[in-house]
Every structure is written in structure tokens, then in C-alpha cells.
Write an enzyme that holds these catalytic residues in place. Structure first.
Site, PDB file in Angstrom:
ATOM      1  N   ARG B 124      64.297  48.139  63.010  1.00  0.00           N
ATOM      2  CA  ARG B 124      63.132  47.778  62.187  1.00  0.00           C
ATOM      3  C   ARG B 124      61.923  48.664  62.425  1.00  0.00           C
ATOM      4  O   ARG B 124      60.782  48.238  62.266  1.00  0.00           O
ATOM      5  CB  ARG B 124      62.760  46.306  62.365  1.00  0.00           C
ATOM      6  CG  ARG B 124      63.872  45.361  61.958  1.00  0.00           C
ATOM      7  CD  ARG B 124      63.374  43.977  61.609  1.00  0.00           C
ATOM      8  NE  ARG B 124      64.525  43.133  61.287  1.00  0.00           N
ATOM      9  CZ  ARG B 124      65.153  42.372  62.171  1.00  0.00           C
ATOM     10  NH1 ARG B 124      64.745  42.325  63.418  1.00  0.00           N
ATOM     11  NH2 ARG B 124      66.188  41.657  61.791  1.00  0.00           N
ATOM     12  N   LYS B 146      56.813  59.771  52.404  1.00  0.00           N
ATOM     13  CA  LYS B 146      58.031  59.464  51.647  1.00  0.00           C
ATOM     14  C   LYS B 146      59.231  59.861  52.486  1.00  0.00           C
ATOM     15  O   LYS B 146      59.360  61.006  52.896  1.00  0.00           O
ATOM     16  CB  LYS B 146      58.066  60.275  50.353  1.00  0.00           C
ATOM     17  CG  LYS B 146      57.322  59.664  49.189  1.00  0.00           C
ATOM     18  CD  LYS B 146      57.363  60.669  48.058  1.00  0.00           C
ATOM     19  CE  LYS B 146      57.243  60.076  46.708  1.00  0.00           C
ATOM     20  NZ  LYS B 146      57.521  61.107  45.671  1.00  0.00           N
ATOM     21  N   GLU B 188      54.863  75.155  45.946  1.00  0.00           N
ATOM     22  CA  GLU B 188      54.123  73.895  46.099  1.00  0.00           C
ATOM     23  C   GLU B 188      52.640  74.162  46.387  1.00  0.00           C
ATOM     24  O   GLU B 188      51.768  73.404  45.955  1.00  0.00           O
ATOM     25  CB  GLU B 188      54.739  73.017  47.202  1.00  0.00           C
ATOM     26  CG  GLU B 188      56.170  72.551  46.937  1.00  0.00           C
ATOM     27  CD  GLU B 188      56.314  71.459  45.844  1.00  0.00           C
ATOM     28  OE1 GLU B 188      55.299  70.933  45.362  1.00  0.00           O
ATOM     29  OE2 GLU B 188      57.475  71.180  45.479  1.00  0.00           O
ATOM     30  N   LYS B 230      46.902  67.590  49.231  1.00  0.00           N
ATOM     31  CA  LYS B 230      47.960  66.589  49.180  1.00  0.00           C
ATOM     32  C   LYS B 230      47.509  65.300  49.857  1.00  0.00           C
ATOM     33  O   LYS B 230      47.737  64.204  49.350  1.00  0.00           O
ATOM     34  CB  LYS B 230      49.233  67.124  49.848  1.00  0.00           C
ATOM     35  CG  LYS B 230      50.283  66.040  50.049  1.00  0.00           C
ATOM     36  CD  LYS B 230      51.588  66.278  49.366  1.00  0.00           C
ATOM     37  CE  LYS B 230      52.471  65.046  49.392  1.00  0.00           C
ATOM     38  NZ  LYS B 230      53.876  65.319  49.283  1.00  0.00           N
ATOM     39  N   GLU B 240      52.491  55.506  45.500  1.00  0.00           N
ATOM     40  CA  GLU B 240      52.848  56.090  44.213  1.00  0.00           C
ATOM     41  C   GLU B 240      52.665  55.110  43.050  1.00  0.00           C
ATOM     42  O   GLU B 240      53.533  54.959  42.201  1.00  0.00           O
ATOM     43  CB  GLU B 240      54.310  56.559  44.243  1.00  0.00           C
ATOM     44  CG  GLU B 240      54.462  57.946  43.688  1.00  0.00           C
ATOM     45  CD  GLU B 240      55.835  58.533  43.955  1.00  0.00           C
ATOM     46  OE1 GLU B 240      56.768  57.790  44.223  1.00  0.00           O
ATOM     47  OE2 GLU B 240      55.951  59.759  43.882  1.00  0.00           O
ATOM     48  N   ARG B 244      49.178  59.406  42.120  1.00  0.00           N
ATOM     49  CA  ARG B 244      49.996  60.344  42.881  1.00  0.00           C
ATOM     50  C   ARG B 244      50.966  61.105  41.988  1.00  0.00           C
ATOM     51  O   ARG B 244      51.506  62.134  42.378  1.00  0.00           O
ATOM     52  CB  ARG B 244      50.751  59.558  43.958  1.00  0.00           C
ATOM     53  CG  ARG B 244      51.462  60.397  44.997  1.00  0.00           C
ATOM     54  CD  ARG B 244      51.707  59.555  46.227  1.00  0.00           C
ATOM     55  NE  ARG B 244      52.671  60.154  47.136  1.00  0.00           N
ATOM     56  CZ  ARG B 244      52.965  59.647  48.327  1.00  0.00           C
ATOM     57  NH1 ARG B 244      52.367  58.556  48.744  1.00  0.00           N
ATOM     58  NH2 ARG B 244      53.849  60.243  49.108  1.00  0.00           N
ATOM     59  N   ASN B 248      53.534  65.503  40.621  1.00  0.00           N
ATOM     60  CA  ASN B 248      54.779  65.855  39.931  1.00  0.00           C
ATOM     61  C   ASN B 248      54.597  66.992  38.941  1.00  0.00           C
ATOM     62  O   ASN B 248      55.510  67.309  38.188  1.00  0.00           O
ATOM     63  CB  ASN B 248      55.347  64.636  39.207  1.00  0.00           C
ATOM     64  CG  ASN B 248      56.218  63.814  40.127  1.00  0.00           C
ATOM     65  OD1 ASN B 248      56.810  64.358  41.067  1.00  0.00           O
ATOM     66  ND2 ASN B 248      56.284  62.529  39.881  1.00  0.00           N
ATOM     67  N   HIS B 251      57.374  69.234  38.120  1.00  0.00           N
ATOM     68  CA  HIS B 251      58.578  68.597  38.657  1.00  0.00           C
ATOM     69  C   HIS B 251      59.422  67.899  37.597  1.00  0.00           C
ATOM     70  O   HIS B 251      60.592  67.625  37.833  1.00  0.00           O
ATOM     71  CB  HIS B 251      58.213  67.593  39.752  1.00  0.00           C
ATOM     72  CG  HIS B 251      57.866  68.248  41.063  1.00  0.00           C
ATOM     73  ND1 HIS B 251      56.828  69.145  41.183  1.00  0.00           N
ATOM     74  CD2 HIS B 251      58.428  68.156  42.300  1.00  0.00           C
ATOM     75  CE1 HIS B 251      56.759  69.558  42.446  1.00  0.00           C
ATOM     76  NE2 HIS B 251      57.714  68.975  43.138  1.00  0.00           N
ATOM     77  N   HIS B 255      63.031  68.956  38.195  1.00  0.00           N
ATOM     78  CA  HIS B 255      64.159  68.133  38.651  1.00  0.00           C
ATOM     79  C   HIS B 255      65.368  68.293  37.734  1.00  0.00           C
ATOM     80  O   HIS B 255      66.513  68.349  38.206  1.00  0.00           O
ATOM     81  CB  HIS B 255      63.760  66.645  38.697  1.00  0.00           C
ATOM     82  CG  HIS B 255      62.865  66.300  39.846  1.00  0.00           C
ATOM     83  ND1 HIS B 255      63.161  66.633  41.144  1.00  0.00           N
ATOM     84  CD2 HIS B 255      61.674  65.654  39.902  1.00  0.00           C
ATOM     85  CE1 HIS B 255      62.198  66.207  41.954  1.00  0.00           C
ATOM     86  NE2 HIS B 255      61.270  65.610  41.217  1.00  0.00           N
ATOM     87  N   HIS B 267      64.623  74.001  44.912  1.00  0.00           N
ATOM     88  CA  HIS B 267      63.542  73.127  44.476  1.00  0.00           C
ATOM     89  C   HIS B 267      62.294  73.941  44.106  1.00  0.00           C
ATOM     90  O   HIS B 267      61.692  73.737  43.048  1.00  0.00           O
ATOM     91  CB  HIS B 267      63.209  72.114  45.573  1.00  0.00           C
ATOM     92  CG  HIS B 267      62.138  71.131  45.184  1.00  0.00           C
ATOM     93  ND1 HIS B 267      62.320  70.185  44.206  1.00  0.00           N
ATOM     94  CD2 HIS B 267      60.856  70.982  45.618  1.00  0.00           C
ATOM     95  CE1 HIS B 267      61.203  69.476  44.063  1.00  0.00           C
ATOM     96  NE2 HIS B 267      60.303  69.939  44.913  1.00  0.00           N
TER      97      HIS B 267
END
Lengths: 364, 364
Positions: B124, B146, B188, B230, B240, B244, B248, B251, B255, B267
């Protein structure tokens, strides 16, 4: 219907309500509908609960403008693993679940723990609701935000702290519960009384027969009291930093008994024996009066829970399971002891000898 | 050395610091030692980073009164799955990890995402630290909390929001990075400049050669700026919820390109093409000046990143990957567009025709 608000000391884990009552499923729909950013609900349940209650729950919720689906998995603790979790995730994907989908755990501890775990990790977190159907889940595992699954190395080794949006405790589910399961739940209620609320113990003593008959009004009162105790402790210590450990009363030896018996002793039974053990240890160390110890033991017997350690469980094996660090001698797991009923404390300084002797003394 | 403090709007996710500088590993030990309730650290890294840097990192940390172990897994995105995670958990168990153990992610995005995920679900939740070794991880994936792993149904479908205790960005790791990987990270950084900081873009334009030569002082400045952007966005929207999503930028198509190419397009490359695409779309819809669009395209070319969609990728297949709901027509994923450099916005109303035509127009 009773409501208990759980207020957690954090802004991210939103606070939530526990709703307790008889036949409250029809109200669940209204309450679920309030979360208007959720556009569908998927119930996760086990095969046994599905057979008993699945259709009724879906039929009650579906007409209420809710998009409801149900998926199930084979009943039993053996299902609480990563394989079942991944299969359920595949089912969720196939149903087109996304971040606006809420999960509903309908079932006992296994269903609640695993559904909560999936909710906490699928797409980085979906909202989820708890509809606990066993007494144990209603008074214990559905409250507190602990989720988890088992891995070969141990139980609940993968898990999260993740709070539900709400918990719905419907007493009607208790009517179909086997006696063994019902008594398992009583063990946790007794625990809550022993560590926090002598009054609750008195109520139980006075109403033993009515409790056994599962009289709904009485159960509502007792479950509400029990939930309130647990939620108060969880509020003070959401992430199990320290205080929450008093909830482990009876669980130190309890866990060892469960594991050493290969889980043929149920959790509630193991906790019942563990509580008698912790009380006996407390008396032996001159913390607890023999009257209080006897009172605990009598209640456990009255509710047909075991109060002795099965003779066939090896003391040495149990001792080894009570050891924190297998490589270090004398590094025993701390016990929760009692100074009196309602006054627990943590003691990590008990000698191996006393722990061993008390195990031997309680064998039958 | 620069320090950036990330302050999250919640009491449970403690705020943490990002430390940026050249050869700061020796200071990491001192900083790690501050968390005195942590009694050991286990580094998780991949086989490639282990070969390059594992020994150096362990040798630097071990003398500092830290109990350090290291475990690794085969390098590559293909390892970012539940099987590898379970194997790492077994390794942790074998080393006797408990709740007082901290994990250290040493590596690129795969290592950071997976280590963060394991840290968030093992017992946990264990504390964890990030030591990102790729430019991409340093300016992007190590910041924001993330975590995630891939399942057959899709990338990052299992994951959590889980913040590290600290991030250590040591520029010395960048010296061994292959050009392709370095350029991926630049994509990025460009993105952060495009959506938030025209000044950062100007610095990059003025120092193209020095950036390519990986001049540490300059990189320290640029990485610090990029991280600051960022972290500001993450602070405003930890989970998000909405804002946020401007991260993207590039992206949405990116993607689709990655997936449709079977991940032969990296990427960073996919995001580079995606940014040119989003800028072109913005120009076509009369939001962005052609000068701004050209400026973006020139910078991407200058850093040897691709700016055209490979001809062999099928437009129809790409369109289908841009669709939110396969069953509904016209339900396209929203795009992040630009009004000017530094002024992004979300637009979910672009017609299929324009999206398709712009894909065709950018093919080469």
C-alpha cells in the site's frame, strides 16, 4: 436509515458517507445519480453473490436512469489475485469503461478489496462505491480505504489506500449469510467494542439472542455503532501511521493462526482466538483484570466463536510467524494489549517466553 | 545546482523538490539520508542503465551510511508490464523490503513509470525517489506523479497518481545518451516552450549548436526552465482534471502515430510530428500566424526531429485512432491548438474533413 460521514484529513481523498439501513438499495440509485460526471456504473461481484443478489440489485438500479453493467468472478479468497484482476480489467475494457465510469463493489471483503484495488489503478483511478454484503465487510473491510490483492509471497501485498465515493450498508443482505460468515463479522464488532466502546459490549451482552436472530433494527444500531468506531479511528490515521494499529487487536496472533492453518481457520475465527489470546497476555502482564478478560472470553463463546488455539497448530511455527525479521532473534511483532476494556495500547517488548507459554496455555 | 519545489494542492501527497545539476549524485546521499524513518533504499533500474551507471551510483551512495541494494530488469518498453512488475516485487520481498524501504527509480521513462507504480501499490505504498537518466524523463515523465504499466489492451492502462519524495536530475547522465534519445527529450522541451514560454524557444534558437553539443551549463538552464513549466501546470492540476491537458500538445496525433507505426516511431519523434501537425491545424483554422507555425517547424528541423507524417501510415487507420468512441461517428479526440506561441487551447470541434486533409497534406 443512518448516515455516517467520514472526513479524511486531506483534500484529495474526498470525504464520503456510509449509509446504513434495511432495504436501502432503491435509494442507492438516487444517491449514485448525484455524481453527474459519472455516466455509467459497472458492478463487480463474485459468482455466489451474483446468484443470490445480482439480478435484484441490477433490476433495482437500472430503471433509475443509470447505465448499469455487471461482471463477476469465481467466489473465494483464491480469486483475490492479479490474474483475476487482469481478467476483470479486460472485461472493463470490453465494456468500454473510461474515466467517467464508476465501479461498484457488491460483495464481501474479497470483492471490496479487489474492486477497490482495480478502481485505484485502472486508468490511474476510477471512482468506486461499496455495497458490502457480509457482516464482516459492512463493519470492517468496506470502511477505511484499504484495497489489496494477494500474491504468492503473502496476502494483501499489493494494494493502495483509496477511498470510495460512498458505502451502502443494506441489512437485507445479512439474511442470506451463512452462520459462519455472520459470526465472522461479529468478531470484528466485538473487537470494536473491546478497544473503544464498553457500552457496545453491554448492548451485545444484553441482546445475544436477538443478535443471533439477526433482528434488523438491532443490527442497524450495532452496525452503526461499530462503523462509527472504525471511521473515527480511520479519520485520525488514514494511512496507518500509528494509531490505526489498535484496530489490529486480536490480529497479531490471528494472522499467524490463519496462515498456519492454511486458511482453514476463517479470519473472524482467528481474530476471536487472537482476542482471547491478547486479553490473556494482558492479564498475565498485570495490565488487565481477570474480570475483563473473562468478560471478553464469555462474549466470544456466546457468539459461538472459537476461544482456544487448535492443538494441532505447532507453537514453534506460530512463533516464527510472529517474528518480524526471520534473521533477527527476538524481533517479535508488537501486540495490541488492553489496560481495560476501551483502553488498548501497543506493546512490542513482550518476551518470547511469555508469548510461547501463553500460546501453550490456550491450546485445546 | 538548481532546486524547484513542487507544491501540490493536497496534504496527503507531500510536496517535494526537484534538484538539478551536474554530478549531483554525491549530494543525493546526503538528501536521501534526511528521511530518517527510511532505513534502506533499493534502486530499480534497467539492464542498460545498470551497465552504464549502476556501479557508479551504488558506489557513490553506499559509503554515506545508506543501506543500498540494486535490482534490474531487461531494458525496453516491452518490459513495462505486469510480469516484470511482479518479478520486481518478488525481488523486493527477497531483499526483505518493508514499509520503511524506499525505492529509487534510476533510468528513463519506463523505469520511472514502473518503479513509481510498484512503489504506489507494494504494501500500500512505499516512498520513492526519481533519478531520471534520459532527457525525456528529466524534463517530462519524472515530474507530475503519473505512474503506469502497459497491458495488452493499451499503454499505461494500469497506473496511479503517486508523487516521489524528490527528483534528482544529474546532467552527467546525458553524456552517454544516444542522439535519438537526446532528441526525443528535446521534443518535450520544445513543447514546453511552445505552450508556455516563448523566451525558452528564443534561447533554444540562439543556442542550437551548444544544445546539440550538450553543453552542461546551458542544459542546466534549459532543463530547469522546462521543469519549472511542467511543475507549474502539474501544481495547478495534479490529477489531470482539465488544464493539464495542454501538456498533450502534439500528443493527440503523436500517440496515433506511435501506435500505428507499431512503436517504430519513438515518442519524441511522434510528438515532434504531432506538434507540426497541431500548429498546421491551428494555422489552417486561422488561429495561428504562419510565422509562428514556421518557427515551430524550423526548430523541430534544426534539432533533427521529424516534421512530416511517414507516407506509409494509412490516413484512415490514423483517423480511427483519433476517434474517442469507435461506435460513434465524429467523436474525435480533442486537439490542443495554439492561438500563438505560449497560448494553447483545447478544441474538440474540428471537422473530420479538416483533420483528414491536414494529415494528407503533411505526408512525405
Amino acid at each position: 436509515m443512518n448516515q455516517i460521514k467520514v472526513q479524511l484529513d486531506s483534500r484529495t481523498s474526498a470525504s464520503y458517507k456510509i449509509h446504513i439501513g434495511l432495504d436501502i438499495i432503491d435509494r442507492i440509485g438516487v444517491l449514485l445519480n448525484k455524481g453527474n460526471w459519472i455516466n455509467r456504473h459497472i458492478i463487480i461481484t463474485d459468482s455466489r453473490v451474483n446468484t443470490l443478489h445480482g439480478e435484484r440489485v441490477v433490476d433495482t438500479l437500472r430503471p433509475m436512469d443509470l447505465k448499469i453493467d455487471l461482471i463477476d468472478f469465481p467466489a473465494g479468497e483464491a480469486s483475490k489475485n492479479i490474474q483475476t484482476s487482469l481478467r476483470l480489467v479486460e472485461n472493463l475494457m470490453a465494456l468500454g469503461a473510461d474515466r467517467h465510469t464508476a465501479l461498484i463493489a457488491l460483495g464481501g471483503g474479497v470483492t471490496g478489496d479487489m474492486t477497490g484495488f482495480i478502481a485505484s489503478i485502472f486508468m490511474r483511478g476510477l471512482p468506486f462505491f461499496q455495497i458490502p454484503t457480509t457482516l464482516m465487510a459492512q463493519v470492517d473491510s468496506s470502511i477505511g480505504g484499504k484495497t489489496g490483492i494477494d500474491i504468492p509471497a503473502g496476502k494483501n501485498l499489493l494494494g493502495t489506500f483509496y477511498q470510495p465515493q460512498a458505502v451502502f450498508i443494506d441489512l437485507s443482505f445479512l439474511q442470506t449469510l451463512p452462520d459462519l460468515e455472520f459470526n465472522n463479522g461479529l468478531a470484528e464488532i466485538l473487537k470494536h467494542g473491546i478497544i473503544e466502546d464498553p457500552q457496545l459490549l453491554t448492548s451485545l451482552e444484553e441482546e445475544i439472542q436477538a443478535v443471533k436472530k439477526r433482528e434488523p433494527k438491532l443490527l442497524e444500531k450495532i452496525i452503526t455503532k461499530s462503523c462509527r468506531i472504525k471511521k473515527r479511528i480511520v479519520e485520525m490515521d488514514e494511512k496507518e501511521g500509528g494509531l490505526r494499529r489498535i484496530l489490529n487487536f486480536g490480529h497479531t496472533l490471528g494472522h499467524a493462526l490463519e496462515a498456519e492453518s492454511g486458511y482453514t481457520i476463517s479470519h473472524g475465527q482467528a481474530v476471536a482466538i487472537g482476542m482471547v489470546y491478547a486479553a490473556t497476555l494482558s492479564e498475565k502482564l498485570n495490565y488487565l483484570s481477570s474480570m475483563d478478560r473473562e468478560r471478553i472470553e464469555s462474549l466470544i463463546k456466546a457468539f459461538e466463536l472459537p476461544h482456544r488455539i487448535p492443538r494441532d497448530l505447532d507453537t514453534k511455527a506460530l512463533m516464527s510467524r510472529l517474528t518480524k525479521d526471520k534473521k533477527k532473534e527476538g524481533a517479535l511483532i508488537p501486540f495490541i494489549l488492553l489496560k481495560k476494556i476501551g483502553l488498548p495500547f501497543i506493546n512490542g517488548e513482550i518476551s518470547d517466553t511469555i508469548i510461547r507459554e501463553t500460546i501453550e496455555a490456550l491450546k485445546a
